[in-house]
Each structure stands twice: as structure tokens, then as C-alpha cells.
Scaffold this motif. Structure first.
Motif, mmCIF file in Angstrom:
data_model
loop_
_atom_site.group_PDB
_atom_site.id
_atom_site.type_symbol
_atom_site.label_atom_id
_atom_site.label_comp_id
_atom_site.label_asym_id
_atom_site.label_seq_id
_atom_site.Cartn_x
_atom_site.Cartn_y
_atom_site.Cartn_z
ATOM 1 N N LEU A 12 26.790 -2.058 5.130
ATOM 2 C CA LEU A 12 25.979 -2.872 6.032
ATOM 3 C C LEU A 12 26.008 -4.337 5.613
ATOM 4 O O LEU A 12 26.143 -5.245 6.425
ATOM 5 C CB LEU A 12 24.519 -2.401 5.976
ATOM 6 N N HIS A 48 12.489 15.501 14.921
ATOM 7 C CA HIS A 48 13.904 15.729 14.608
ATOM 8 C C HIS A 48 14.149 17.230 14.595
ATOM 9 O O HIS A 48 13.662 17.938 13.721
ATOM 10 C CB HIS A 48 14.261 15.136 13.241
ATOM 11 N N GLU A 59 18.678 16.669 8.571
ATOM 12 C CA GLU A 59 19.597 16.505 9.709
ATOM 13 C C GLU A 59 20.962 15.952 9.296
ATOM 14 O O GLU A 59 21.885 15.935 10.093
ATOM 15 C CB GLU A 59 18.929 15.617 10.776
ATOM 16 N N TRP A 60 21.089 15.545 8.029
ATOM 17 C CA TRP A 60 22.376 15.019 7.545
ATOM 18 C C TRP A 60 23.176 16.091 6.824
ATOM 19 O O TRP A 60 24.194 15.796 6.189
ATOM 20 C CB TRP A 60 22.128 13.839 6.602
ATOM 21 N N HIS A 107 21.714 14.309 17.926
ATOM 22 C CA HIS A 107 21.770 13.564 16.663
ATOM 23 C C HIS A 107 23.231 13.353 16.261
ATOM 24 O O HIS A 107 24.143 13.629 17.053
ATOM 25 C CB HIS A 107 20.949 14.291 15.581
ATOM 26 N N HIS A 108 23.459 12.853 15.027
ATOM 27 C CA HIS A 108 24.825 12.495 14.611
ATOM 28 C C HIS A 108 25.776 13.694 14.602
ATOM 29 O O HIS A 108 26.996 13.523 14.679
ATOM 30 C CB HIS A 108 24.832 11.863 13.214
ATOM 31 N N TYR A 151 15.436 10.179 21.553
ATOM 32 C CA TYR A 151 16.332 9.659 20.521
ATOM 33 C C TYR A 151 17.743 10.027 20.960
ATOM 34 O O TYR A 151 17.999 11.153 21.386
ATOM 35 C CB TYR A 151 15.987 10.328 19.182
ATOM 36 N N ASP A 205 20.396 5.230 17.895
ATOM 37 C CA ASP A 205 20.592 5.195 16.441
ATOM 38 C C ASP A 205 22.074 5.404 16.145
ATOM 39 O O ASP A 205 22.770 6.075 16.891
ATOM 40 C CB ASP A 205 19.762 6.309 15.789
ATOM 41 N N TRP A 208 24.739 1.218 13.116
ATOM 42 C CA TRP A 208 25.072 0.723 11.770
ATOM 43 C C TRP A 208 26.320 1.385 11.206
ATOM 44 O O TRP A 208 26.941 0.873 10.288
ATOM 45 C CB TRP A 208 23.880 0.941 10.833
ATOM 46 N N HIS A 238 18.804 -2.254 12.999
ATOM 47 C CA HIS A 238 18.302 -2.976 11.827
ATOM 48 C C HIS A 238 18.662 -4.467 11.867
ATOM 49 O O HIS A 238 18.833 -5.102 10.832
ATOM 50 C CB HIS A 238 18.825 -2.358 10.523
ATOM 51 N N GLU A 251 12.473 1.123 10.384
ATOM 52 C CA GLU A 251 12.518 2.471 9.852
ATOM 53 C C GLU A 251 11.929 2.485 8.457
ATOM 54 O O GLU A 251 12.380 1.762 7.578
ATOM 55 C CB GLU A 251 13.975 2.926 9.814
HETATM 56 C C1 JFZ Z 1 18.746 7.205 10.893
HETATM 57 C C2 JFZ Z 1 19.376 8.570 10.935
HETATM 58 O O1 JFZ Z 1 20.594 8.550 10.255
HETATM 59 C C3 JFZ Z 1 18.444 9.586 10.329
HETATM 60 O O2 JFZ Z 1 19.016 10.861 10.364
HETATM 61 C C4 JFZ Z 1 17.153 9.598 11.092
HETATM 62 O O3 JFZ Z 1 17.387 10.009 12.435
HETATM 63 C C5 JFZ Z 1 16.545 8.210 11.086
HETATM 64 C C6 JFZ Z 1 15.312 8.089 11.939
HETATM 65 O O4 JFZ Z 1 17.499 7.224 11.537
HETATM 66 O O5 JFZ Z 1 18.628 6.829 9.529
HETATM 67 C C7 JFZ Z 1 19.188 5.721 9.027
HETATM 68 C C8 JFZ Z 1 19.496 4.639 9.787
HETATM 69 C C9 JFZ Z 1 20.055 3.519 9.196
HETATM 70 C C10 JFZ Z 1 20.291 3.502 7.852
HETATM 71 C C11 JFZ Z 1 19.944 4.590 7.095
HETATM 72 C C12 JFZ Z 1 19.389 5.696 7.673
HETATM 73 N N1 JFZ Z 1 20.846 2.374 7.247
HETATM 74 O O6 JFZ Z 1 21.080 1.363 7.908
HETATM 75 O O7 JFZ Z 1 21.089 2.380 6.020
#
Ligand code: JFZ
Length: 431
Positions: A12, A48, A59-60, A107-108, A151, A205, A208, A238, A251
Motif C-alpha cells: 500500500l 461477514h 473469511e481469509w 467476499h474475496h 458489502y 472492498d 487496495w 483507505h 476500518e
Molecule cells: C477488508 C477485508 O479484507 C476483510 O476481510 C474484511 O472484510 C474487512 C472489513 O475489510 O480488510 C482489509 C482491508 C484493507 C486492508 C486490510 C484489511 N489494508 O489496506 O491493509
């Protein structure tokens, strides 16, 4: 997990952002009205829930445990949430004093938790459940007056056309089919906005993960606003808000803070704000996570967010059977009891009128300032700086007897001799 997040943060910090030219955006009057309503709601439930919930490891899990996509897909065979009851979830949110729900539609991992014609990798076609819980939830929310946001992940770990891991050249992934992916997202977003009643927000989401790609936000955002002007667009990128967005989210941080390292590049814009947080340390169901925040911590988070003019979106990760674990429901119930008593000082208020103080924050509604003493006091008075308007009356929230105060150009002193402060929040009302 931490290593993954660290790598994310480093990339990032290094990545050059490709911010595509989004044409001028003038929000419609319905959109502006919805933004106002959004700010009045103050408290929402984040959910989630996906086939990852089966493994009880967040979720990851697919990435963290390096599960090949084709193996991961088998989870769909075991996802059968027989105990899911939309009524129960909506009542849980309502009893907690929440006014809206934001739920993962995809989700991802790329699995669609709703009935979609754009891919068969969805809950109706690919699981033994064969039903659409998001439709049940949307109908129940509409009935109960709870607003619903979806989401939606921009990032997809599995689809060919997304080309996860492929190098980006000329703002597109190589050896993928970026146009096909953008079209896929537009089809799904159209379904989510047109088929589900009363949707008022999309929570993007994953930006990034690919900062250098052309996400076609110009087309995506304007499509959403065209389909339904009252749908608020937010994006967890972000960064300072992009044109075409209607609210800004943070977040695991209060606006202006950066304790997690996620918000380093966030600048607070002029849009409505929202900050999200977990009850334990996980978004998706995690069977191993017992790090529960206390009721006091959650209420403080909510009050601190309101004092900074932000909504608070509090997360639960339901279990694969559709139930929400008792540790979460108990906490939410207790927060709800507090909101029943003190919600007047939170709902419909605005914050950031007076800067956060060491002792706490101030919220405002019309002619009333609500002074929230969260962190105790050194003296037997509280000093509220920068109060511009003339104060006529000071009293403890819920009490009729008046408190002594002194107003000076630099602020107001409210005297609290022999008053035992509330362990959670002592609220003083200034008229
Ligand atoms: C994200 C998603 O990856 C996570 O699973 C969850 O849904 C959350 C609410 O949102 O999380 C993040 C998003 C950005 C970063 C890290 C986690 N980041 O920029 O490092």
C-alpha cells in the motif's frame, strides 16, 4: 494473517495509485436525503458470512491456509445453514439499537451469497441450501424498517477474468479478461440493487489489492446511482473519497486515528463517515477467537464514533448453520439496553462540533449538547472548550435537577461536586 496484512500495508505504502478520472458528480436530492438519514442512524450491524464460515477460521482462510481455489470450492457442498432465520437476525440488530445492516453479498473468495445469474458459484446453485438468505433478509429488513447495505468485494481470488496475482500493465491485469470482470460486477450490482427491496448502500472492498488498475468506477458508480439514486456508495480504499462516493469509511479506527496502520492515507473528507469494528478479533466466524470486547468497550467505541461524527458498524460473523454465537448476542443485547436508555444522546446527533477531549466527546442535536464523560475527570468539574452559544441550563441526563456552571469566552465549566461518575458514560446535557 499478520504477515499477509503486513505485506498488504507495505505494498500500500509503495504503490502509486491510479485514480481514474471520474466525471463531475452531483448527488441527487434523494441521495442527499439518504445521506442525512444515514448519519441519523448512527449504529449498524456488519455481517461477514460465507462458505468460509464452515472452516471457522475467518473469511481469509483460503489465502491464509493456502487452499487451492478448486479445493476451496468444495466448501459450498457443506454450506447448509438450516438454522438461518432472517427474523432472528433483524430482531438482534433492532434490540441492539441498530438501524441498519451491512452484509457480505460476495467476499474475496468470490462466492455469491445471493441468487445471481452471473455465475453458478452462488448459494442457490452451488449449495444444498438452494435458497437465497439475502432476499429473506432484505424482505425482513423492509418489513421491520431496518436499512440494508451490501458489502461487495472488488477483489476476487478465483475468477479467471480477474487474474489474481497477474501483473498489471496499462491499468489492466495481463492474461486475464478485465472487461469481462467489470461487466460481471455490473451485472451483479444491478441484480443487488434492482431485485432486493430497499437497498440503500453498497460497501466496496478490495481496491487496495490493485491500486494501479482501472476499476471503471466512473461506470460502476454512475450505474448504481442511475439504478437507485438513494443507494449510497462507499469504498474501503483507505484513501480520501473519490468522486461519485457518498460516504467514507474507516476500518478498525476512529476517524482521524490510525492505530491499525490501515488508515494512514485516509484523509477525512466532507462526506458522512462510518467506522467498522469486530466484537472479537475476527470478521468471519472464527471458532478459536475468544478475544471478546467488553460491553463498555463497545459502547465507548460507539460514543467516540458519534462524537467524531461517524456511524459505528459493529461486526458479527455468524456460524455456518446460520446462528449467531451467544457471546455476540449477549453483548449486543446489553448494548441495546444502554441505547434504550441513552440513545437520545446518540441518534440524530452530529459530532465534531467540539473536538474530542481527554475526558470524552460531545454530540449535538438542535439546541442540546450532550457531554459524554467516558474516561473520568481529574477535577470535580468538566471543562468544555469552544462552546459558542449561550448555555441556559446544565443537568445530568435523565435528571431534572440543574447543575451549576460557568460560561466564559473560552468555554463552559460544569461543576460536579459529590457526583459519582457512571462507570460507562456520564452524560451532561447543556441547553
Ligand atoms: C477488508 C477485508 O479484507 C476483510 O476481510 C474484511 O472484510 C474487512 C472489513 O475489510 O480488510 C482489509 C482491508 C484493507 C486492508 C486490510 C484489511 N489494508 O489496506 O491493509
Amino acid at each position: 494473517m499478520l504477515a499477509v496484512l503486513f505485506a498488504l500495508c507495505v505494498s500500500l505504502a509503495l504503490a502509486q495509485d491510479y485514480i481514474q478520472p471520474v466525471p463531475d458528480y452531483t448527488p441527487s436530492s434523494q441521495n442527499i436525503a439518504e445521506r442525512n438519514k444515514f448519519q441519523n442512524m448512527k449504529f449498524g450491524l456488519f455481517i461477514h458470512w460465507g462458505i468460509y464460515s464452515v472452516l471457522g477460521d475467518g473469511e481469509w482462510v483460503m489465502r491464509v491456509k493456502n487452499i487451492p481455489y478448486n479445493n476451496y470450492k468444495r466448501l459450498a457442498d457443506f454450506f447448509n445453514p438450516q438454522e438461518f432465520d432472517a427474523k432472528e437476525w433483524v430482531q438482534l440488530a433492532k434490540n441492539a439499537g441498530m438501524k441498519y445492516i451491512t452484509i457480505t453479498s460476495r467476499h474475496h473468495d468470490g462466492f455469491s451469497m445471493f441468487n445471481t445469474a452471473a455465475t453458478s458459484y452462488n448459494i442457490v446453485d452451488a449449495t444444498p441450501y438452494h435458497k437465497d438468505p439475502l432476499m429473506e433478509l432484505a424482505l425482513e429488513c423492509a418489513k421491520e424498517g431496518i436499512e440494508l447495505h451490501f458489502y461487495y468485494s472488488l477483489l476476487d481470488w478465483g475468477r479467471q477474468d480477474y487474474g489474481f496475482g497477474k501483473p498489471i500493465v496499462n491499468h489492466e491485469p495481463q492474461n486475464a479478461d478485465w472487461n469481462s470482470y467489470i461487466k460481471f460486477m455490473k451485472t451483479q450490482l444491478t441484480e443487488l440493487i434492482t431485485k432486493y427491496p430497499n437497498i440503500t448502500g453498497i460497501w466496496f472492498d478490495g481496491h487496495w489489492e490493485r491500486q494501479n488498475v482501472n476499476w471503471h468506477y466512473d461506470e460502476i458508480y454512475s450505474l448504481i446511482h442511475k439504478l437507485s439514486p438513494k443507494v449510497l456508495v462507499g469504498n474501503n480504499h483507505h484513501l480520501a473519497p473519490f468522486r461519485g462516493e457518498d460516504f467514507q469509511m474507516f476500518e478498525k479506527d476512529l476517524p482521524g486515528e490510525n492505530t491499525t496502520g490501515f488508515s494512514g492515507q485516509s484523509k477525512i473528507g466532507a462526506l458522512p463517515l462510518e467506522t467498522c469494528e469486530t466484537i472479537n478479533n475476527s470478521w468471519g466466524f472464527n471458532i478459536n477467537d475468544n478475544h471478546y470486547k467488553s460491553v463498555k468497550q463497545i459502547i465507548h467505541y460507539l460514543v467516540n464514533a458519534a462524537g467524531r461524527n461517524a456511524n459505528f458498524l459493529l461486526n458479527v460473523g455468524p456460524m455456518p448453520n446460520g446462528k449467531i454465537q451467544p457471546e455476540f448476542t449477549d453483548t449486543l443485547g446489553k448494548v441495546g439496553e444502554w441505547m434504550k436508555k441513552y440513545g437520545e444522546s446518540i441518534y440524530d446527533t452530529r459530532g465534531n462540533i467540539i473536538a474530542p477531549q481527554p475526558w470524552g466527546v460531545v454530540t449535538q442535536k438542535m439546541d442540546t449538547l450532550y457531554v459524554h464523560i467516558l474516561n473520568g475527570l481529574k477535577e470535580q468539574y468538566v471543562f468544555i472548550p469552544d462552546v459558542k452559544r449561550k448555555i441556559l441550563k446544565a443537568r445530568l441526563f435523565g435528571h431534572s435537577s440543574e447543575l451549576k456552571f460557568k460560561q466564559q469566552p473560552e468555554g463552559v465549566f460544569v461543576y460536579l461536586p459529590n457526583i459519582t461518575l457512571d462507570n460507562i458514560d456520564t452524560i451532561i446535557q447543556l441547553q
